[in-house]
Write a protein that holds these residues in place. Structure first.
Motif, mmCIF file in Angstrom:
data_model
loop_
_atom_site.group_PDB
_atom_site.id
_atom_site.type_symbol
_atom_site.label_atom_id
_atom_site.label_comp_id
_atom_site.label_asym_id
_atom_site.label_seq_id
_atom_site.Cartn_x
_atom_site.Cartn_y
_atom_site.Cartn_z
ATOM 1 N N THR A 151 5.006 -18.705 -20.742
ATOM 2 C CA THR A 151 4.703 -17.302 -20.467
ATOM 3 C C THR A 151 3.297 -16.939 -20.935
ATOM 4 N N GLU A 152 2.877 -17.503 -22.060
ATOM 5 C CA GLU A 152 1.512 -17.231 -22.532
ATOM 6 C C GLU A 152 0.484 -17.760 -21.531
ATOM 7 N N GLU A 153 0.738 -18.941 -20.982
ATOM 8 C CA GLU A 153 -0.190 -19.523 -20.009
ATOM 9 C C GLU A 153 -0.209 -18.706 -18.729
ATOM 10 N N LEU A 154 0.947 -18.271 -18.280
ATOM 11 C CA LEU A 154 1.026 -17.455 -17.071
ATOM 12 C C LEU A 154 0.287 -16.129 -17.271
ATOM 13 N N HIS A 155 0.451 -15.534 -18.432
ATOM 14 C CA HIS A 155 -0.231 -14.275 -18.740
ATOM 15 C C HIS A 155 -1.737 -14.476 -18.790
ATOM 16 N N ARG A 156 -2.175 -15.577 -19.388
ATOM 17 C CA ARG A 156 -3.618 -15.871 -19.468
ATOM 18 C C ARG A 156 -4.224 -16.008 -18.072
ATOM 19 N N ARG A 157 -3.527 -16.733 -17.211
ATOM 20 C CA ARG A 157 -4.033 -16.946 -15.848
ATOM 21 C C ARG A 157 -4.088 -15.631 -15.074
ATOM 22 N N ALA A 158 -3.089 -14.794 -15.265
ATOM 23 C CA ALA A 158 -3.062 -13.510 -14.566
ATOM 24 C C ALA A 158 -4.215 -12.616 -15.018
ATOM 25 N N LEU A 159 -4.465 -12.574 -16.318
ATOM 26 C CA LEU A 159 -5.568 -11.751 -16.834
ATOM 27 C C LEU A 159 -6.921 -12.282 -16.382
ATOM 28 N N ALA A 160 -6.993 -13.589 -16.156
ATOM 29 C CA ALA A 160 -8.250 -14.195 -15.710
ATOM 30 C C ALA A 160 -8.537 -13.903 -14.249
ATOM 31 N N GLY A 161 -7.600 -13.235 -13.576
ATOM 32 C CA GLY A 161 -7.823 -12.862 -12.186
ATOM 33 C C GLY A 161 -7.256 -13.818 -11.169
ATOM 34 N N GLU A 162 -6.525 -14.827 -11.627
ATOM 35 C CA GLU A 162 -5.940 -15.779 -10.688
ATOM 36 C C GLU A 162 -4.784 -15.111 -9.933
ATOM 37 N N THR A 163 -4.770 -15.293 -8.622
ATOM 38 C CA THR A 163 -3.689 -14.739 -7.815
ATOM 39 C C THR A 163 -2.489 -15.679 -7.870
ATOM 40 N N LEU A 164 -1.406 -15.195 -8.420
ATOM 41 C CA LEU A 164 -0.206 -16.000 -8.594
ATOM 42 C C LEU A 164 0.887 -15.481 -7.664
ATOM 43 N N PRO A 165 1.700 -16.369 -7.091
ATOM 44 C CA PRO A 165 2.765 -15.938 -6.187
ATOM 45 C C PRO A 165 3.762 -15.027 -6.896
ATOM 46 N N PRO A 166 4.292 -14.023 -6.199
ATOM 47 C CA PRO A 166 5.266 -13.115 -6.819
ATOM 48 C C PRO A 166 6.465 -13.833 -7.426
ATOM 49 N N GLU A 167 6.942 -14.904 -6.762
ATOM 50 C CA GLU A 167 8.106 -15.606 -7.301
ATOM 51 C C GLU A 167 7.785 -16.289 -8.630
ATOM 52 N N GLN A 168 6.554 -16.762 -8.782
ATOM 53 C CA GLN A 168 6.162 -17.369 -10.055
ATOM 54 C C GLN A 168 6.020 -16.307 -11.134
ATOM 55 N N LEU A 169 5.496 -15.153 -10.765
ATOM 56 C CA LEU A 169 5.369 -14.062 -11.725
ATOM 57 C C LEU A 169 6.743 -13.575 -12.177
ATOM 58 N N GLY A 181 4.960 -6.326 -12.938
ATOM 59 C CA GLY A 181 4.162 -5.323 -12.233
ATOM 60 C C GLY A 181 3.211 -5.947 -11.235
ATOM 61 N N LEU A 182 2.604 -7.077 -11.604
ATOM 62 C CA LEU A 182 1.720 -7.777 -10.674
ATOM 63 C C LEU A 182 2.488 -8.255 -9.445
ATOM 64 N N ALA A 183 3.733 -8.687 -9.651
ATOM 65 C CA ALA A 183 4.542 -9.171 -8.530
ATOM 66 C C ALA A 183 4.820 -8.040 -7.537
ATOM 67 N N VAL A 184 5.266 -6.891 -8.034
ATOM 68 C CA VAL A 184 5.588 -5.792 -7.116
ATOM 69 C C VAL A 184 4.317 -5.160 -6.540
ATOM 70 N N PHE A 185 3.203 -5.237 -7.257
ATOM 71 C CA PHE A 185 1.921 -4.764 -6.735
ATOM 72 C C PHE A 185 1.545 -5.571 -5.496
ATOM 73 N N GLN A 186 1.689 -6.898 -5.594
ATOM 74 C CA GLN A 186 1.372 -7.751 -4.444
ATOM 75 C C GLN A 186 2.278 -7.442 -3.257
ATOM 76 N N GLU A 187 3.492 -6.999 -3.543
ATOM 77 C CA GLU A 187 4.445 -6.706 -2.475
ATOM 78 C C GLU A 187 4.300 -5.288 -1.929
ATOM 79 N N GLY A 188 3.370 -4.517 -2.512
ATOM 80 C CA GLY A 188 3.069 -3.196 -1.975
ATOM 81 C C GLY A 188 3.875 -2.052 -2.547
ATOM 82 N N ASP A 189 4.690 -2.308 -3.569
ATOM 83 C CA ASP A 189 5.457 -1.225 -4.187
ATOM 84 C C ASP A 189 4.633 -0.661 -5.350
ATOM 85 N N PHE A 190 3.639 0.146 -5.005
ATOM 86 C CA PHE A 190 2.667 0.599 -6.005
ATOM 87 C C PHE A 190 3.262 1.604 -6.988
#
Length: 330
Positions: free
Chosen positions: A190-208, A237-246
């Protein structure tokens, strides 16, 4: 190696499916092991063997290295006439206990239990529960193989193997090591996933979304992530943002920002969600509260002014271009 454990996992999936979600598997989240042993002992002394057995079993999960829990479990099961389970608990105790007086006595009790089990199987003509020792060895091997492959959740995962062991009543001090390793691996993931997300990497919603399972797994097998209260809603939040549920996304980002006030990134993402949902004033309020001097706040101010009138928009744009960021003198 993993095909046989997987086959058994599928067979008992309906029985196991609610276990991980409903209850912690191993570690402190299960309960206070010493308190459970104390209450189990009290009930045992009152000859409430079945009730005592449940508490001792829970204690072996809460702290798999607490040896008195195994002996209490063995004796409670024996008192409740659960002969196969009693023998299993005696074996777990004798296997791990130091060579002390209690172990010698427990060894004799185990031998008596084994004789009773043999007689019961003979009387029932093989109808007694099968010995799962070999299969549990396979499951443990599958657990460590999945852990090495970083397959923590899902089919054939370390979580699935450990859940099956617990659901089938496996007893052993090594459950503590397994739980601790899985918990640590889940926190690291989870720490690695969070780091990648903050770095701006686009991650698939299912992975998030998988991060939520990992946060739960860390807590249910050992030590909860200290940042779960902020990181979990942020990643979701990043997952649902990508899916358009702002609208939902901004709520999750707000939850993350409340849990971690020092993380301005969460507020920026909340403002982005509000802006994408059409709430420019709300987005600007968030940015002005936390990042009043940020260039992105200026852009939002200009957008809000433009929405009021073209004249207001032009005036705000002029302010940004010539007052906020004055041209360097030549």
């Amino acid at each position: 190696m993993r095909s046989e454990p997987r086959r058994w996992v599928v067979m008992c999936a309906l029985l196991v499916s609610g276990l991980a979600a409903a209850e912690p598997l191993v570690g402190p989240a299960v309960g206070n092991a010493e308190a459970l042993v104390a209450e189990g002992t009290r009930l045992y002394n009152k000859k409430r063997y079945a009730d005592a057995s449940g508490l001792f079993l829970k204690a072996t999960r809460a702290n798999p290295t607490l040896l008195p829990a195994y002996l209490g479990l063995a004796r409670s099961r024996l008192g409740a006439k659960e002969i196969p389970g009693a023998c299993t608990a005696y074996r777990a105790y004798v296997r791990s206990a130091p060579d002390i007086q209690d172990r010698t006595k427990a060894q004799r009790e185990l031998e008596l239990c084994e004789r009773q089990l043999k007689a019961a199987r003979k009387k029932q003509k093989g109808a007694a529960p099968a010995d799962l020792t070999a299969r549990h060895v396979e499951l443990k091997a599958g657990f460590f193989a999945a852990l090495e492959d970083k397959k923590l959740v899902g089919p054939d995962s370390a979580a699935e193997m450990l859940t099956t062991l617990v659901s089938e009543g496996y007893l052993g001090t090594d459950l503590g090591e397994m739980g601790a390793k899985l918990s640590a691996a889940s926190r690291g993931a989870t720490e690695e996933l969070h780091r990648r997300a903050l770095a701006g990497e686009t991650l698939p919603p299912e992975q998030l979304r998988e991060s939520r399972k990992l946060f739960d797994l860390a807590a249910n097998t050992g030590e909860a992530s200290p940042n779960a209260s902020s990181q979990a809603p942020f990643l979701e939040g990043l997952a649902v943002f990508q899916e358009g549920d702002f609208a939902k996304a901004q709520g999750l980002f707000a939850q993350a920002a409340t849990a971690a006030p020092g993380r301005t990134e969460y507020r920026v993402w909340r403002a982005a969600s509000l802006q994408r949902a059409g709430d420019l004033n709300g987005a600007l309020a968030v940015m002005e509260a936390d990042l009043p001097d940020d260039a992105r706040t200026d852009v939002l101010r200009a957008a809000v002014a433009q929405k009021k009138s073209s004249k207001d928009g032009a005036r705000e744009l002029e302010r940004i271009l010539f007052q906020r960021y004055p041209t360097a003198a030549r």
